[in-house]
Design a protein around this motif. Structure first.
Motif, PDB file in Angstrom:
ATOM      1  N   ALA A 188      -8.898  61.316 118.442  1.00 43.29           N
ATOM      2  CA  ALA A 188      -8.624  61.037 119.861  1.00 43.29           C
ATOM      3  C   ALA A 188      -7.441  61.865 120.338  1.00 43.29           C
ATOM      4  N   GLY A 189      -7.602  62.472 121.525  1.00 39.86           N
ATOM      5  CA  GLY A 189      -6.517  63.213 122.169  1.00 39.86           C
ATOM      6  C   GLY A 189      -6.738  63.165 123.669  1.00 39.86           C
ATOM      7  N   GLY A 236      -5.004  55.304 124.454  1.00 36.63           N
ATOM      8  CA  GLY A 236      -4.456  53.956 124.254  1.00 36.63           C
ATOM      9  C   GLY A 236      -5.577  52.935 124.121  1.00 36.63           C
ATOM     10  N   TYR A 237      -6.576  53.081 124.982  1.00 37.95           N
ATOM     11  CA  TYR A 237      -7.734  52.180 124.959  1.00 37.95           C
ATOM     12  C   TYR A 237      -8.473  52.293 123.623  1.00 37.95           C
ATOM     13  N   GLU A 238      -8.673  53.528 123.165  1.00 42.19           N
ATOM     14  CA  GLU A 238      -9.408  53.737 121.912  1.00 42.19           C
ATOM     15  C   GLU A 238      -8.658  53.173 120.703  1.00 42.19           C
ATOM     16  N   MET A 262       2.968  51.475 121.095  1.00 40.68           N
ATOM     17  CA  MET A 262       2.608  52.178 119.859  1.00 40.68           C
ATOM     18  C   MET A 262       3.688  51.943 118.797  1.00 40.68           C
ATOM     19  N   GLU A 263       4.935  52.163 119.186  1.00 46.57           N
ATOM     20  CA  GLU A 263       6.035  52.066 118.214  1.00 46.57           C
ATOM     21  C   GLU A 263       6.241  50.628 117.724  1.00 46.57           C
ATOM     22  N   GLY A 264       5.942  49.674 118.598  1.00 46.81           N
ATOM     23  CA  GLY A 264       6.234  48.285 118.261  1.00 46.81           C
ATOM     24  C   GLY A 264       5.116  47.575 117.518  1.00 46.81           C
ATOM     25  N   ASN A 265       3.972  48.219 117.402  1.00 48.51           N
ATOM     26  CA  ASN A 265       2.798  47.607 116.761  1.00 48.51           C
ATOM     27  C   ASN A 265       2.794  47.963 115.281  1.00 48.51           C
ATOM     28  N   GLY A 278       0.250  52.747 126.565  1.00 44.47           N
ATOM     29  CA  GLY A 278       0.406  51.297 126.528  1.00 44.47           C
ATOM     30  C   GLY A 278      -0.543  50.592 127.489  1.00 44.47           C
ATOM     31  N   VAL A 279      -0.685  51.143 128.700  1.00 41.48           N
ATOM     32  CA  VAL A 279      -1.564  50.507 129.683  1.00 41.48           C
ATOM     33  C   VAL A 279      -3.020  50.578 129.211  1.00 41.48           C
TER      34      VAL A 279
END
Lengths: 136, 136
Positions: free
Chosen positions: A6-7, A80-82, A110-113, B78-79
């Motif tokens: 994904a990109g 993000g969705y993917e 992302m960083e917090g997950n 994030g969104v």
């Protein structure tokens, strides 16, 4: 091994060449289902087929993949969705991003997950090393 | 009615004022759980608490919300992630975006997903109308 890469597409194609090089490296480990994401011909207009068809195809490919490798340097709604979908479907996930300029930080989500593997790289060799570690 | 509002933070704060105005309008319909997303004080550095705490808090808020309203003009990992999570958890979702400049298009993943309500607006009055329709 089926790999979904994904990109960003409509979020911006600044990193398209990086995507292409990462995809080439990923091929050592299996079939990359989304090789078009690294194509120079693909602009931020997206693909010349209806959005609904792209969405349906991509979700089927992601569901059938073993792993998701996402390059997340360029913010993208779709990526993000993917990532969330891949999590929902129990895929292994590796997120890679280039050290961001001007002290910018990667998405908190992302960083917090802590269920995601998120790695910052300074050059492609380092990115490739993270990929090698991920598949080893 | 508990409303989770999503907008870009580290992806860029260009639309922060728009978020604030949308949040004010949303308050007609219930409690906005994420009012800080519209704050002028919130920069693209994010909040001054650990990312992991933000992630855990935001996911709990989203899980407890009745609906997600996302402003998606600025691409954001994030969104995109939150939209997929809200879908997974069966929330009603409204995505709003300003008519994009230079012929740019919204994410294929957003436009192609027919389970989402995605509306383009040219001014805030139109965005408010979509919100009113969503809650009616």
């Amino acid at each position: 091994m089926k790999i979904y890469f994904a990109g960003s597409i409509r979020g911006g194609r600044n990193d398209a060449e990086t995507y292409s090089k990462i995809i080439n490296h990923l091929k050592k480990y299996g079939q990359v289902l989304t090789e078009h994401v690294g194509s120079k011909e693909l602009t931020d207009s997206g693909e010349p087929i209806p959005d609904e068809d792209v969405y349906t195809r991509d979700m089927a490919l992601l569901k059938g993949a073993d792993v998701l490798v996402a390059e997340v340097s360029t913010p993208s709604l779709g990526v993000g969705y993917e990532i969330a979908k891949a999590e929902e479907w129990g895929k292994s996930i590796l997120c890679l991003y280039k050290k961001l300029e001007n002290g910018k930080k990667l998405s908190t989500i992302m960083e917090g997950n802590k269920d995601l593997i998120v790695k910052e790289y300074v050059n492609l060799d380092e990115a490739f090393q993270y990929i090698d570690d991920f598949f080893s």
